[in-house]
Design an enzyme around this catalytic site. Structure first.
Site, PDB file in Angstrom:
ATOM      1  CD  GLU A 132      -9.987  -0.993   7.928  1.00 26.75           C
ATOM      2  OE1 GLU A 132      -9.084  -1.569   8.560  1.00 26.75           O
ATOM      3  OE2 GLU A 132      -9.801  -0.501   6.800  1.00 26.75           O
ATOM      4  CG  ASP A 148      -7.447  -5.551   4.708  1.00 26.30           C
ATOM      5  OD1 ASP A 148      -7.087  -5.677   5.882  1.00 26.30           O
ATOM      6  OD2 ASP A 148      -7.382  -4.477   4.076  1.00 26.30           O
ATOM      7  CD  GLU A 184      -3.023  -1.129   2.195  1.00 21.06           C
ATOM      8  OE1 GLU A 184      -2.754  -0.632   3.293  1.00 21.06           O
ATOM      9  OE2 GLU A 184      -4.138  -1.624   1.923  1.00 21.06           O
TER      10      GLU A 184
HETATM   11  C1  BDP Z   1      -6.241  -2.085   5.857  1.00 23.21           C
HETATM   12  C2  BDP Z   1      -6.555  -0.725   6.405  1.00 23.21           C
HETATM   13  C3  BDP Z   1      -5.381   0.213   6.301  1.00 23.21           C
HETATM   14  C4  BDP Z   1      -4.150  -0.438   6.901  1.00 23.21           C
HETATM   15  C5  BDP Z   1      -3.914  -1.789   6.250  1.00 23.21           C
HETATM   16  C6  BDP Z   1      -2.755  -2.559   6.881  1.00 23.21           C
HETATM   17  O1  BDP Z   1      -7.654  -0.178   5.705  1.00 23.21           O
HETATM   18  O2  BDP Z   1      -5.720   1.403   6.969  1.00 23.21           O
HETATM   19  O3  BDP Z   1      -3.035   0.377   6.737  1.00 23.21           O
HETATM   20  O4  BDP Z   1      -5.046  -2.593   6.410  1.00 23.21           O
HETATM   21  O5  BDP Z   1      -3.028  -3.531   7.582  1.00 23.21           O
HETATM   22  O6  BDP Z   1      -7.269  -2.947   6.231  1.00 23.21           O
HETATM   23  O7  BDP Z   1      -1.611  -2.209   6.676  1.00 23.21           O
END
Ligand code: BDP
Length: 708
Positions: free
Chosen positions: A407, A379, A306
């Site tokens: 979340e 996720d 990401e």
């Molecule tokens: C996702 C979240 C994000 C996190 C990412 C992670 O939306 O904010 O940075 O996981 O685990 O679910 O790095």
């Protein structure tokens, strides 16, 4: 604590006597949720009489005037807890009949965290002795004993012998240094970086108490999307103050480290892990940290995921990156390297990318590297199959990462007790044990579990009272993954709200069913990732125009006129091929797979006959309806429990449940309206039509939703 110290009475035996009745004023009994499960509400009836008869004084070891801070913390907690449990009976009470001896000194050949509580007699007095593998065991022993007492158990019959199932039981905070919490739904960060190190908020001590009470022994204080400046000297000093405050409670601090820090804060030309200057920079940084924090836990790293920097930016592997940092820490600490990776340029099914990147590296990670793997391959969705990496890397230390903050399960406003979800993954058979069951819990037991924290500055810590249960459950399961969700819910609810069997008989089943209700009204039958963009609040199954394909809900549902679901069998992405053959065989057939995972692995026709006798479409509608109805039942159940709960928390929970009722229906209606626009099918007889046309749901926007 200071008052207790001032009242210390040294005995000839070399033990120190703390009179429980005098050590502390009764704990404040404000029912605003701040006290968590440690509110020690006064006992009643026979349980109160038994504790009043036991009426213990509390002794701790004293070595020539030196009292270990951990033992002092244990004794203080016992004093605080017992005074509070005795309620009015604690006042004007003479010195005790009984004794609690906090006697941990370190026992050879024993797990340093193992504690034992045994009864003893001394000159006609009854006593309970807490011993353990090291001083730290006594803090767990004290909280273990207090839990028993809080649940009303007879002090005369308490014997305990417990050791944690896994060495590392940690919380990962996604807290930013400016106080914002990524995916936080409970206010601002609890860490006051601005005033640290000069000012330490009392909340930091209460946070440590809460963690110690459930066995948490590691805390990564900052977001995995890390700011490099948190490695600068001023932040090291701030972190050292926290480490000092938490040390008596057995908690080691970890820092999320940005891989490009040598470039970002030192101006090096590269962060290439194989560049000697880079390795030297990290080595010096580690030395600097250890000079301030001798028991620093280590670094948590999100790399090449990401948009975060990582070793792949220099053509190096995850192992190259992790091992370089591991060498800098040496045997002083651990690198926790996250396996949550997926790439913008990789067209492979997102659910397969972590396995593809990491499994070939099995055996290449240094001994002080842990690879941290999310519970499922995508996720933190309301339901995912277990991650295929578990069991597939026998020569790597793997740790489980769970998300305590919700979340994807309705933020803090939805009541969803997550122990059943974690129990499901911990108990999952990885299929890697040959003929023997080898569960995820067994795979991670030598290493540990991390939970993404749900704490914030809200008075009740977690945004809603019932979300405290998820913090509690995470710690309890990391301590002992064999505990059942039922037991955890029961002990949490009894300590947090009421020990009354009537209350528990209603509240515990409600908790146990709550997660499945969320699965039903959000993503039934193996659907996943159907939430709206960015903030992830509410449904967005129609979203299909985001630049990266795997950010779109349509990528996951694959809904079309014929059917719905992601074909991950051999005819599709073959993500199933990443699982052990026995598991893959069971899941590869839509007829034999657990229907709860059906659409995760299969694209299924809308008219497919389900085992229930319904078509897939009818079955989906049935689940959405069941989920929404379950929330109505939860709200009804709660409405009958006012006599057991103080007014403030009763109302807070009621109002959250009303929000959840509304939002469950929103999820159900918006999802059905969208599926209907795709399949052209009418609703089964008796099903209520969505309250609004699809365009209404598509038009909703929430730029101000929290946690982004
Ligand atoms: C996702 C979240 C994000 C996190 C990412 C992670 O939306 O904010 O940075 O996981 O685990 O679910 O790095």
């Amino acid at each position: 604590m200071m008052r207790g110290r001032e009242l210390v009475n040294r005995l000839a035996t070399g033990l120190v006597l703390l009179c429980a009745a005098l050590a502390l004023a009764p704990a404040a009994r404000a029912e605003d949720g701040y006290g968590l499960w440690l509110r020690y509400a006064p006992l009643e009836g026979e349980a109160l009489e038994r504790l009043a008869r036991f009426d213990p004084e509390i002794r701790i070891n004293d070595h020539a005037g030196y009292i270990d801070p951990t033992l002092a913390a244990a004794a203080d907690e016992l004093a605080r807890g017992i005074v509070s449990l005795l309620g009015d009976r604690a006042k004007a009470r003479p010195s005790g009949n009984g004794i609690i001896e906090v006697a941990c000194e370190g026992m050879m050949d024993m797990n340093p965290e193992r504690f034992i509580v045994t009864p003893f007699r001394e000159a006609g007095r009854r006593g309970l002795r807490i011993t353990g593998g090291d001083y730290g065991a006594c803090i767990y022993g004290a909280f273990g004993l207090l839990r028993e007492l809080s649940l009303g158990h007879d002090p005369a019959s308490i014997t305990l012998d417990e050791a944690p199932a896994m060495p590392l039981r940690m919380l990962n905070h996604w807290d930013n240094p400016d106080g914002h919490v990524e995916r936080g739904y409970a206010g601002r960060s609890i860490f006051d970086w601005w005033h640290l190190p000069d000012r330490l908020d009392q909340r930091m001590i209460d946070y440590a108490r809460a963690n110690a009470s459930i066995g948490i022994n590691g805390v990564a204080v900052n977001n995995v999307n890390a700011r490099a400046f948190m490695l600068e000297p001023d932040y090291i000093a701030k972190l050292a103050r926290l480490a000092d405050a938490w040390r008596p409670y057995g908690i080691r601090v970890f820092l999320s480290a940005r891989f490009s820090a040598p470039v970002d804060i030192c101006g090096l030309a590269t962060a290439d892990p194989l560049d000697p200057a880079v390795a030297a920079w990290w080595q010096a940084k580690a030395d600097e940290i250890y000079a301030a924090i001798p028991d620093f836990g280590g670094f948590l790293v999100k790399a090449n995921s990401e948009g975060q920097p990582g070793p792949q930016d220099y053509g190096r592997s995850h192992a190259d990156g992790a091992n370089m940092l591991a060498a800098a820490l040496g045997d002083r600490g651990t690198v926790i390297w996250r396996a949550f990776v997926y790439s913008a340029d990789d067209e492979t099914d997102r659910a397969m990318q972590a396995y593809n990147e990491f499994v070939p590296l099995d055996g290449q990670f240094a001994d002080n590297v842990i690879v941290q793997v999310k519970n499922g391959p995508v996720d933190f969705q309301p339901r995912e199959p277990f991650h295929p990496m578990f069991g597939a890397m026998p020569n790597t230390h793997l740790m489980l990462e769970a998300q305590v903050t919700k979340e994807y399960l309705g933020f803090a406003s939805h009541l969803a007790f997550l122990a059943p979800m974690w129990e499901e993954v911990l108990d999952a058979d990885t299929g890697h044990g040959g003929t023997v069951v080898r569960t995820v819990a067994q795979v991670v037991a030598p290493v540990g579990m991390a939970g993404v924290a749900n704490t914030g500055s809200d008075r009740n810590w977690t945004g809603s009272d019932f979300d405290q249960a998820n913090w509690y459950a995470f710690g309890r399961l990391a301590w002992n993954p064999q505990l059942s969700s039922d037991q955890i819910a029961r002990e949490w609810a009894a300590q947090t709200f009421s020990r009354d069997p009537q209350f528990l008989g209603a509240a515990v089943p409600m908790m146990l069913e709550s997660r499945e209700a969320v699965v039903d009204y959000m993503t039934p039958l193996g659907l996943a990732h159907q939430m709206a963009t960015g903030h992830h609040y509410g449904p967005g199954p129609w979203v299909c125009d985001l630049p990266r394909p795997e950010w779109n809900p349509c990528y996951y549902s694959r809904a079309d006129a014929e059917g719905i679901g992601f074909d991950r069998s051999a005819t599709g992405s073959n993500a199933l091929g990443q699982y052990a053959s026995a598991i893959a065989a069971r899941w590869s057939d839509p007829e034999t797979i657990d229907p709860a995972l059906l659409l995760w692995f299969h694209h299924v026709g809308w008219n497919h006959q389900m085992r229930s006798g319904r078509t897939l479409w009818e079955e989906l509608v049935w689940h959405y309806d069941r989920g929404a109805a379950k929330v109505d039942t939860m709200a009804e159940t709660w409405s009958t429990l006012s006599e057991y709960v103080d007014e403030e928390r009763f109302r807070a929970v009621s109002e959250m449940l009303a929000i959840q009722q509304r939002e469950a229906r929103w999820w159900r209606d918006a999802s059905l309206a969208y599926w209907q626009s795709v399949n052209g099918l009418s609703l089964p007889a008796g099903a209520e039509p969505p309250a609004h046309p699809l365009d209404y749901y598509r038009g909703l926007e929430f730029p101000e939703a929290p946690g982004q």
